[in-house]
Design an enzyme around this catalytic site. Structure first.
Site, PDB file in Angstrom:
ATOM      1  N   LYS A  28       0.594   8.783  24.981  1.00  0.00           N
ATOM      2  CA  LYS A  28       1.614   9.318  24.078  1.00  0.00           C
ATOM      3  C   LYS A  28       1.848  10.799  24.347  1.00  0.00           C
ATOM      4  O   LYS A  28       2.995  11.254  24.454  1.00  0.00           O
ATOM      5  CB  LYS A  28       1.198   9.104  22.631  1.00  0.00           C
ATOM      6  CG  LYS A  28       2.238   9.529  21.603  1.00  0.00           C
ATOM      7  CD  LYS A  28       1.731   9.308  20.179  1.00  0.00           C
ATOM      8  CE  LYS A  28       1.515   7.844  19.897  1.00  0.00           C
ATOM      9  NZ  LYS A  28       1.025   7.582  18.525  1.00  0.00           N
ATOM     10  N   ARG A  97      -1.233  12.392  15.110  1.00  0.00           N
ATOM     11  CA  ARG A  97      -1.248  11.033  15.651  1.00  0.00           C
ATOM     12  C   ARG A  97      -2.246  10.908  16.795  1.00  0.00           C
ATOM     13  O   ARG A  97      -2.467  11.848  17.552  1.00  0.00           O
ATOM     14  CB  ARG A  97       0.137  10.632  16.191  1.00  0.00           C
ATOM     15  CG  ARG A  97       1.264  10.676  15.187  1.00  0.00           C
ATOM     16  CD  ARG A  97       2.582  10.433  15.916  1.00  0.00           C
ATOM     17  NE  ARG A  97       3.743  10.603  15.054  1.00  0.00           N
ATOM     18  CZ  ARG A  97       4.429   9.606  14.503  1.00  0.00           C
ATOM     19  NH1 ARG A  97       4.044   8.363  14.719  1.00  0.00           N
ATOM     20  NH2 ARG A  97       5.477   9.840  13.755  1.00  0.00           N
ATOM     21  N   GLY A 106      -1.288   0.597  16.923  1.00  0.00           N
ATOM     22  CA  GLY A 106      -1.798   0.313  15.592  1.00  0.00           C
ATOM     23  C   GLY A 106      -3.306   0.325  15.455  1.00  0.00           C
ATOM     24  O   GLY A 106      -3.841   0.121  14.366  1.00  0.00           O
ATOM     25  N   MET A 108      -5.485   2.896  16.083  1.00  0.00           N
ATOM     26  CA  MET A 108      -6.075   4.143  15.577  1.00  0.00           C
ATOM     27  C   MET A 108      -5.153   4.744  14.508  1.00  0.00           C
ATOM     28  O   MET A 108      -4.169   4.133  14.117  1.00  0.00           O
ATOM     29  CB  MET A 108      -6.343   5.096  16.737  1.00  0.00           C
ATOM     30  CG  MET A 108      -7.470   4.588  17.640  1.00  0.00           C
ATOM     31  SD  MET A 108      -7.720   5.610  19.100  1.00  0.00           S
ATOM     32  CE  MET A 108      -6.262   5.283  20.065  1.00  0.00           C
ATOM     33  N   ARG A 340       6.844   4.668  25.426  1.00  0.00           N
ATOM     34  CA  ARG A 340       5.722   4.100  26.183  1.00  0.00           C
ATOM     35  C   ARG A 340       6.203   2.814  26.822  1.00  0.00           C
ATOM     36  O   ARG A 340       7.211   2.232  26.404  1.00  0.00           O
ATOM     37  CB  ARG A 340       4.536   3.827  25.267  1.00  0.00           C
ATOM     38  CG  ARG A 340       4.839   2.853  24.133  1.00  0.00           C
ATOM     39  CD  ARG A 340       3.709   2.823  23.122  1.00  0.00           C
ATOM     40  NE  ARG A 340       4.055   1.982  21.966  1.00  0.00           N
ATOM     41  CZ  ARG A 340       3.406   1.996  20.817  1.00  0.00           C
ATOM     42  NH1 ARG A 340       2.390   2.815  20.636  1.00  0.00           N
ATOM     43  NH2 ARG A 340       3.761   1.201  19.820  1.00  0.00           N
ATOM     44  N   HIS A 456     -19.881 -27.797  30.614  1.00  0.00           N
ATOM     45  CA  HIS A 456     -19.287 -29.011  31.167  1.00  0.00           C
ATOM     46  C   HIS A 456     -17.896 -29.249  30.584  1.00  0.00           C
ATOM     47  O   HIS A 456     -16.923 -29.503  31.309  1.00  0.00           O
ATOM     48  CB  HIS A 456     -20.197 -30.217  30.876  1.00  0.00           C
ATOM     49  CG  HIS A 456     -19.589 -31.528  31.279  1.00  0.00           C
ATOM     50  ND1 HIS A 456     -18.860 -32.307  30.399  1.00  0.00           N
ATOM     51  CD2 HIS A 456     -19.563 -32.175  32.460  1.00  0.00           C
ATOM     52  CE1 HIS A 456     -18.435 -33.388  31.024  1.00  0.00           C
ATOM     53  NE2 HIS A 456     -18.848 -33.337  32.270  1.00  0.00           N
ATOM     54  N   GLU A 745     -25.150 -21.763  46.933  1.00  0.00           N
ATOM     55  CA  GLU A 745     -25.303 -21.645  45.478  1.00  0.00           C
ATOM     56  C   GLU A 745     -26.733 -21.321  45.067  1.00  0.00           C
ATOM     57  O   GLU A 745     -27.064 -21.345  43.880  1.00  0.00           O
ATOM     58  CB  GLU A 745     -24.819 -22.923  44.794  1.00  0.00           C
ATOM     59  CG  GLU A 745     -25.376 -24.187  45.393  1.00  0.00           C
ATOM     60  CD  GLU A 745     -24.647 -25.440  44.912  1.00  0.00           C
ATOM     61  OE1 GLU A 745     -24.145 -25.443  43.772  1.00  0.00           O
ATOM     62  OE2 GLU A 745     -24.605 -26.420  45.676  1.00  0.00           O
ATOM     63  N   SER A 764     -18.907 -22.513  51.249  1.00  0.00           N
ATOM     64  CA  SER A 764     -18.173 -22.361  50.004  1.00  0.00           C
ATOM     65  C   SER A 764     -19.162 -21.851  48.971  1.00  0.00           C
ATOM     66  O   SER A 764     -20.145 -22.532  48.657  1.00  0.00           O
ATOM     67  CB  SER A 764     -17.567 -23.692  49.551  1.00  0.00           C
ATOM     68  OG  SER A 764     -16.850 -23.514  48.353  1.00  0.00           O
ATOM     69  N   CYS A 831     -15.708 -21.567  45.306  1.00  0.00           N
ATOM     70  CA  CYS A 831     -15.205 -22.719  44.543  1.00  0.00           C
ATOM     71  C   CYS A 831     -15.756 -22.773  43.129  1.00  0.00           C
ATOM     72  O   CYS A 831     -15.575 -23.768  42.427  1.00  0.00           O
ATOM     73  CB  CYS A 831     -15.508 -24.030  45.272  1.00  0.00           C
ATOM     74  SG  CYS A 831     -17.263 -24.417  45.401  1.00  0.00           S
ATOM     75  N   TYR A 851     -10.443 -18.130  51.442  1.00  0.00           N
ATOM     76  CA  TYR A 851      -9.756 -18.771  50.330  1.00  0.00           C
ATOM     77  C   TYR A 851     -10.585 -18.696  49.061  1.00  0.00           C
ATOM     78  O   TYR A 851     -11.791 -18.453  49.090  1.00  0.00           O
ATOM     79  CB  TYR A 851      -9.440 -20.241  50.655  1.00  0.00           C
ATOM     80  CG  TYR A 851     -10.648 -21.143  50.754  1.00  0.00           C
ATOM     81  CD1 TYR A 851     -11.174 -21.768  49.624  1.00  0.00           C
ATOM     82  CD2 TYR A 851     -11.269 -21.379  51.978  1.00  0.00           C
ATOM     83  CE1 TYR A 851     -12.285 -22.594  49.703  1.00  0.00           C
ATOM     84  CE2 TYR A 851     -12.378 -22.202  52.076  1.00  0.00           C
ATOM     85  CZ  TYR A 851     -12.886 -22.808  50.936  1.00  0.00           C
ATOM     86  OH  TYR A 851     -13.995 -23.625  51.014  1.00  0.00           O
TER      87      TYR A 851
END
Length: 883
Positions: A28, A97, A106, A108, A340, A456, A745, A764, A831, A851
């Site tokens: 601001k 302000r 809104g 503060m 803004r 899951h 993994e 992967s 993945c 990828y």
């Protein structure tokens, strides 16, 4: 020693700051300084820096020199305005302000009309010849100061205001006379006294306390919550803007309003907003009075309206973005109080970005950065009608976006049965298991009391494109009797509920939905994204139907096809169970022979949907006990149906139970101990591929071995895969190109990736399990403490949602470097659920992966995030070269 500069002046066409100083002056403040430089009519004032706020919050006091600088700049402001701060006849009033470096609308605090007291209000009445205006301004100051600085509840003041209106038979604030407002002022002072608080008559005391209140508002609860939601750092602090008041409540030739340079809901070009005659700014934003459409300003004050249109166009062109502007008209003169970049819906963001490129305001790279990738999912799913009114009865975690309504059911079987007769249902469970897959598929949405956003239920729902809310611990579910309680509200089996998977809300009853329609602007933006990005985007899908959907959404292959999900279908699960219960290899092979044609048809459907694109198929991963019946009732039913002694089934269920199945007999360990399982799956893959090749279909299978920790595991299973593949191709008289690789993994796999790459043609990174095994956190139990960990700053974000780079990321980097050292052309991807997270995608881009793979409805998110990663990389290179 030179004193640090804390305060920066703007006014009369000159400013000490500009738009580039938003870190120091807040968004601001920086814009006020910039607009002043542009010659836009901005009330003069000064900005206290964000650094002063940080100092105040850390030291619990003003930084040295700040008080003197504030007084010096107030003197300068008095000279510019020709009024005195605290002067009883010609008082200068100011607004105080907040203004963080990014917009937090809104969140503060603000105080208007500061500087008035019992004496100067009379002077203001005389100098303006408008006692009503003076008393109205004073009562507003008393209320705002009481609420913001003293913490007096809003209702205390509103109650007194309403009593005065009621006594006079009035309904609107503007109907109050000067005498009425004088009475309101006295009543407000009594509110201070009853609350044991005081209102300072000394203006400098008002100013000091107001500045400190705005500093403190940086840490109020709503601001902290907003920052957490929008990933805004806590250490930034807010600037404070002290600005000469201009008054929209001086009479019928004055007013105030808010406008956007384009429609924030649709993106349509043109001034859009509201205004109120004879009012101050908070009247518009607080809904105290019903505002008028901005088009009405054209009839009321055509010259002012045209000036506002011209300024709006100037500011939009200057900032190269849609602007949200606040303005005040004082006795026919227009002032811009702030501008803004406007908040907007994702649909509006896309349209604005595309049209601004067409208008020559921004380039394509900037347009790509203007849209939040996470928000794209909002226009790919049905959503709750924005105009709907509804009752939220519980709040969970938003696991899969979109919205759905249906009748509550409490078992997968119920969901399938009810859906089969045409009922729309919501599956409500404590938590889901793989065996619930049929019911999850049949349901419109899934609601669970337990689990996190990578549980899951969450993972499967995202893959299916189903709305899902998880971890709703306020639910008390009684599955046997068929009801759940939520904050005292009882929902019985068959009663309708609505889920908002984008917010985690559980809603009583049916709520109107709006259908998804991305539209032509979305398609254009996606074309631009695809032309820029280097990361490919694949899909995690397990069915031909989802493969078709994924391709439609832009998938460039399948990065993860989980074969175990196919086993849970109704016509297969008992065959799978027979295979598990088999005592000999021969018995096991007999059951596998029944599964072979089923899996082959699945693969044919997926290969056909992904013709010409790679399809990575993960061999069986979960522990065998997951496929067995759980309850005594289910065990007895299976025993009767298949003619297997009850005791044998119970004994096998007990024997296969594991204390920590995630680290037990699963993944490649199954394939090594029971090679016939993997042999059947490999045969199904290659028979499907060979048959399609004969039909002229371009098939590109990639066989992925899960949970490899040691190169010897990979070597054993590579041999098995190659032998079975070659045997099938020889039988079919067809050659099929294929790759064999593994999921990384486990930490050991990443650390020995150079060895594993001797046998694997692709890696992967399965970041779901890699995160669990690296951090030692169960993703299904993490919801019990991870939110507190994030709140405390132990982790900056949930590591199952956003890749934890310091630990897990280092392992991935190690795997990438070591893998490529051994096999320079190794294909590398990811993945896990992180494959659809924009921050994680930026990391993948930096690591040079080929990828990412994610659930279908996250594909557009990943496409845009990958493009943004490339654009940001190019910008950094350009900045480095320029420096």
């Amino acid at each position: 020693m030179r004193e640090e500069k804390w305060v920066f002046f703007f006014g009369k066409g000159r400013a000490e700051g500009d738009a580039s100083m938003r870190d120091l002056l807040g968004g601001k403040g920086a814009n006020l300084h910039e607009m002043t430089r542009l010659g836009i009519p901005v009330p003069p004032g000064f900005t206290i820096s964000t650094q002063a706020c940080v100092y105040y919050l850390e030291k619990e006091g003003w930084p040295p020199g700040l008080e003197n600088q504030v007084k010096e700049h107030m003197t300068r402001l008095e000279e510019v305005m020709g009024r005195g701060f605290g002067h009883k006849n010609h008082p200068l009033l100011v607004s105080v302000r907040s203004g963080a470096r990014v917009s937090m609308p809104g969140m503060m605090d603000t105080i208007l009309n500061l500087g008035l007291n019992d004496e100067s209000v009379e002077g203001l009445a005389l100098v303006t010849d408008n006692p009503r205006f003076a008393y109205d301004s004073y009562r507003r100051l008393l209320q705002m100061f009481g609420e913001v600085v003293r913490g007096i509840p809003h209702q205390r003041f509103e109650h007194q205001l309403e009593e005065v209106k009621r006594a006079g038979g009035l309904t609107q604030d503007v109907e109050l006379t000067a005498q009425d407002l004088s009475e309101v002022i006295e009543r407000y002072k009594e509110v201070f006294q009853r609350e044991g608080a005081s209102f300072p008559q000394e203006p400098w005391e008002q100013l000091r306390e107001a500045i400190e209140a705005v500093f403190r508002s940086w840490n109020n609860e709503r601001a902290r919550t907003y920052r957490r939601i929008h990933d805004i750092p806590d250490h930034w602090g807010t600037a404070v803007n002290i600005q000469a008041m201009v008054f929209g409540n001086l009479g019928e030739d004055s007013g105030t309003g808010v406008c956007f340079t384009r429609n924030p809901a649709t993106g349509e070009k043109g001034l859009f907003g509201e205004f109120l005659p004879n009012a101050q700014g908070e009247d518009v934003v607080a809904g105290i009075r019903t505002p008028l459409s901005i088009s009405g300003l054209c009839e009321w004050m055509p010259q002012v309206y045209q000036e506002l249109v011209d300024l709006a166009q100037l500011l939009e062109r200057h900032y190269r973005d849609m602007q949200d502007m606040e303005f005040t008209i004082e006795r026919g003169k227009l002032y811009i109080l702030q501008t803004r970049s406007g908040k907007r819906t994702v649909r509006a963001a896309i349209r604005i970005a595309v049209e601004m490129v067409e208008e020559g305001i921004i380039d394509r790279a900037t347009a790509l950065l203007r849209v939040d990738p996470e928000q794209l999912r909002q226009i790919l799913h049905p959503d709750i009608d924005p105009s709907a009114v509804y009752c939220v009865i519980a709040q969970g975690l938003p696991a899969s976006p979109g919205a759905a309504s249906g009748k509550a059911v409490f078992s997968a079987q119920e969901a399938e049965e009810w859906a089969a007769r045409g009922e729309k249902v919501i599956l409500v469970r404590q938590e889901t298991s793989p065996e619930d897959i049929g019911g999850m598929d049949a349901a419109q949405g899934i609601l669970t009391a337990r689990g996190g956003i990578t549980s899951h239920a969450a993972v499967v729902a995202r893959g299916m494109g189903k709305c899902c809310v998880v971890g709703c611990d306020a639910l008390i579910i009684n599955e046997e009797e068929g009801y759940f309680l939520a904050e005292g509200v009882r929902i019985n089996r068959g009663e309708i509920i609505t889920l908002n998977g984008s917010t985690g809300e559980v809603i009583q009853g049916e709520v109107p939905l709006v259908e998804a329609d991305p539209g032509p602007y979305f398609n254009r933006l996606m074309e631009w994204a695809d032309s820029v990005r280097t990361l490919k985007v694949r899909a995690n899908v397990d069915t031909p139907e989802n493969a078709v959907l994924a391709r439609k959404l832009g998938a460039e292959g399948i990065g993860l096809c989980r074969t175990e999900h196919m086993f849970f279908e109704k016509d297969r699960i008992n065959v799978v169970r027979e295979m598990i219960l088999a005592e000999t290899t021969q018995e096991r092979k007999k059951a596998l022979t029944q599964l072979l044609p089923m899996q082959k048809e699945d693969f044919k459907g997926i290969f056909r949907a992904m013709e010409g694109l790679p399809v990575t198929i993960r061999l069986l991963d979960p522990p065998l006990h997951e496929f067995l019946p759980k309850t005594l009732q289910e065990i007895e039913a299976f025993s009767r149906e298949r003619g297997i002694p009850l005791e044998k089934v119970q004994e096998k269920v007990t024997r296969l139970h594991e204390f920590n199945p995630m680290l037990g007999l699963r993944g490649c360990r199954l394939g090594i101990l029971f090679p016939e399982i993997y042999q059947m799956q490999v045969r199904a893959i290659f028979e499907a591929a060979c048959e399609l090749v004969k039909e002229g279909v371009d098939v590109r299978p990639e066989v992925m071995v899960p949970l490899v920790a040691h190169v010897k595991e990979m070597r054993i299973l590579r041999d098995l895969i190659e032998k079975e593949a070659l045997a099938v191709m020889k039988e079919q008289g067809v050659k099929v190109g294929y790759l064999i690789g593994t999921m990384i993994e486990l930490p050991r796999a990443a650390l020995t990736a150079d060895e594993i790459a001797q046998e694997a043609e692709f890696f992967s990174f399965g970041t779901n399990d890699l995160t669990q095994t690296t951090l030692g956190i169960s993703r299904d139990d993490a919801a019990k403490f991870l939110p507190q960990y994030v709140e405390m700053g132990i982790y900056s974000k949930n590591p199952f949602s956003c890749l934890e780079e310091e630990g897990v990321g280092q392992l991935i980097e190690t795997g990438v470097v070591k893998g490529r050292n051994t096999r320079h052309n190794i294909k590398l991807g990811i993945c896990g659920e992180h494959g659809g997270d924009p921050t994680s995608i930026r990391f993948c881009h930096r690591m040079g992966l080929d990828y990412v793979s994610c659930s279908p409805f996250r594909i557009p998110t990943a496409r845009l995030a990958a493009a943004q990663a490339r654009v940001r990389e190019d910008l950094m290179k350009w900045e480095e070269e320029a420096a």
